[in-house]
Scaffold this motif. Structure first.
Motif, PDB file in Angstrom:
ATOM      1  N   ASP A  13       0.834  -1.201   0.000  1.00 17.92           N
ATOM      2  CA  ASP A  13       0.000   0.000   0.000  1.00 17.92           C
ATOM      3  C   ASP A  13       0.868   1.252   0.000  1.00 17.92           C
ATOM      4  N   SER A  18       4.652   5.146   2.094  1.00 13.44           N
ATOM      5  CA  SER A  18       4.456   4.533   3.409  1.00 13.44           C
ATOM      6  C   SER A  18       5.778   4.304   4.126  1.00 13.44           C
ATOM      7  N   ARG A  22       6.712   5.845   7.647  1.00 14.71           N
ATOM      8  CA  ARG A  22       7.146   4.935   8.713  1.00 14.71           C
ATOM      9  C   ARG A  22       8.440   5.421   9.346  1.00 14.71           C
ATOM     10  N   LYS A 129       0.097 -11.162   4.892  1.00 10.99           N
ATOM     11  CA  LYS A 129      -0.199  -9.794   5.298  1.00 10.99           C
ATOM     12  C   LYS A 129       0.221  -9.555   6.745  1.00 10.99           C
ATOM     13  N   ARG A 130      -0.071 -10.512   7.613  1.00 14.47           N
ATOM     14  CA  ARG A 130       0.259 -10.373   9.032  1.00 14.47           C
ATOM     15  C   ARG A 130       1.774 -10.325   9.234  1.00 14.47           C
ATOM     16  N   LEU A 133       3.295  -6.967   7.991  1.00 12.31           N
ATOM     17  CA  LEU A 133       3.037  -5.905   8.959  1.00 12.31           C
ATOM     18  C   LEU A 133       3.956  -6.042  10.172  1.00 12.31           C
ATOM     19  N   LYS A 134       4.115  -7.250  10.666  1.00 10.47           N
ATOM     20  CA  LYS A 134       4.931  -7.476  11.859  1.00 10.47           C
ATOM     21  C   LYS A 134       6.408  -7.202  11.592  1.00 10.47           C
ATOM     22  N   THR A 136       7.869  -5.542   8.839  1.00  8.72           N
ATOM     23  CA  THR A 136       8.262  -4.302   8.160  1.00  8.72           C
ATOM     24  C   THR A 136       7.493  -3.088   8.657  1.00  8.72           C
ATOM     25  N   HIS A 137       6.424  -3.303   9.429  1.00  6.24           N
ATOM     26  CA  HIS A 137       5.548  -2.223   9.890  1.00  6.24           C
ATOM     27  C   HIS A 137       4.900  -1.483   8.709  1.00  6.24           C
ATOM     28  N   LEU A 138       4.626  -2.245   7.641  1.00  5.26           N
ATOM     29  CA  LEU A 138       3.948  -1.729   6.462  1.00  5.26           C
ATOM     30  C   LEU A 138       2.751  -2.622   6.151  1.00  5.26           C
ATOM     31  N   THR A 139       1.739  -2.047   5.514  1.00  8.21           N
ATOM     32  CA  THR A 139       0.568  -2.851   5.168  1.00  8.21           C
ATOM     33  C   THR A 139       0.605  -3.246   3.698  1.00  8.21           C
ATOM     34  N   ASP A 161      -4.704  -2.130   2.974  1.00  5.16           N
ATOM     35  CA  ASP A 161      -4.756  -3.219   3.957  1.00  5.16           C
ATOM     36  C   ASP A 161      -5.931  -4.143   3.697  1.00  5.16           C
TER      37      ASP A 161
END
Length: 360
Positions: A13, A18, A22, A129-130, A133-134, A136-139, A161
């Motif tokens: 996204d 992003s 971040r 997806k999970r 996110l965990k 890279t802290h990106l969606t 997301d």
């Protein structure tokens, strides 16, 4: 439907923007553009906050600021984007070897057979997806379906997301309801031509026979015909190395006017350069290809000693090549531009690429 594969399309996204938000908390929640301001600058990527104002990639910086005066520009950091892209790629490879990267921020996966032995592609997409996110802290958004065409459309359906699934029995009805702009290979110019023909949705496109679409739009008409029926037999190609980037337009009416041809070529050049910027493609050869009204094909090419580094240089070369196309005897029905002869990524210079489309 034939070809009951399990295909996932992962699309990050607003990837570049992003990452910048971040890494700099002061940029979060603000309309942000990755690129360079000024008369000759262009937007390489835009945050969702900026998109709300109509700011998008390939828009000139001047036009972007007119739409959103509070827009913040930050320079591109391609070395960072490449490193994070590789981090995401490693996550995808934990599930299958059949990963086909399309750019730094998107890829296809064929999970019909997968490493963990998970029977449901939707579950794999959720896990990916999970993990992204965990780690890279990106969606990321994901689309799941039976082929690449449907999976790619699905990934864009509930951004950001998002996760959207097109099941086999839903596929044809789903495609019939799509706006024509969502179809692969239908850009702004082609969409306008389709609208003039009364084609606004997949259902409208489905009314045409394959030979009619080929006559109207060239070889890609066969793809439109199949996609309108939710068909796509392309395999996920894990070893594919992109050798060129290009764009082309087939005209609704043949053209021999030089100014109009130049305007159409510029549309193709902008589309090709935008794509090259998004995937980090750097090439030394520029080719203009044309198809006459009698279907004769010609190409005009120029290879440079160094890679093309900005749009102004690309456009200057393209104009020179177009001038070498003779329209005195026959009109043109298709015009396109290709950038090829790829250079390996060079991190010492990649961040200096200028996304310059000149003045609007």
């Amino acid at each position: 439907m034939s070809g009951m594969r399990k295909i996932i399309h992962i699309d990050m996204d607003a990837f570049y923007a992003s990452i910048e938000q971040r890494d700099d908390p002061a940029l979060r929640g603000r309309p942000l553009a990755v690129g360079y301001p000024g008369e000759r600058g262009v937007v390489a990527a835009a945050s969702y906050e900026a998109r709300a104002f109509g700011v998008r990639s390939a828009l000139s910086s001047r036009a972007a600021l007119a739409r959103c005066p509070q827009l913040v520009f930050v320079p591109a950091r391609f070395d960072v984007y490449e490193a994070i892209s590789l981090q995401i790629r490693r996550i995808l490879l934990d599930y299958t070897d059949r990963v086909e990267p399309l750019s730094l921020d998107e890829a296809y996966l064929d999970v019909t057979e997968n490493r963990p032995g998970i029977p449901f592609a939707t579950r794999i997409a959720r896990e990916i997806k999970r993990r992204i996110l965990k780690e890279t802290h990106l969606t990321a958004s994901a689309g799941v379906s039976v082929n690449k065409f449907l999976a790619k459309i699905a990934s864009d359906y509930r951004k950001p997301d998002g996760l959207f699934v097109v099941l086999p029995h839903q596929a044809e009805t789903f495609v019939e309801g799509l706006k024509i702009e969502r179809f692969w290979g239908v850009g702004r110019v082609t969409a306008a031509e389709m609208h003039r023909l009364g084609i606004h949705t997949g259902a409208d496109l489905k009314k045409y026979e394959e030979h009619e679409l080929v006559r109207l739009f060239g070889k890609i008409g066969s793809t439109y015909y199949r996609n309108a029926r939710a068909l796509d037999d392309r395999e996920v190609e894990p070893d594919r190395v992109r050798k060129s980037v290009g764009a082309e337009n087939t005209f609704a009416a043949d053209i021999d006017d030089g100014d109009e041809l130049r305007a159409r070529l510029r549309d193709a050049a902008v589309e090709a350069w935008d794509h090259a910027g998004r995937i980090g493609f750097v090439g030394r050869t520029v080719t203009v290809k044309a198809k006459y009204a009698d279907f004769e094909r010609i190409t005009r090419s120029r290879t440079l000693p160094r890679p093309v580094r900005d749009f102004a240089a690309l456009w200057e070369i393209a104009c020179g090549l177009l001038d070498a196309v003779d329209v005195s005897q026959k009109k043109i029905r298709l015009l396109g531009l290709v950038l090829s002869n790829r250079e390996p990524p060079d991190r010492s210079t990649s961040s200096q690429l200028e996304f310059d489309f000149g003045e609007n």
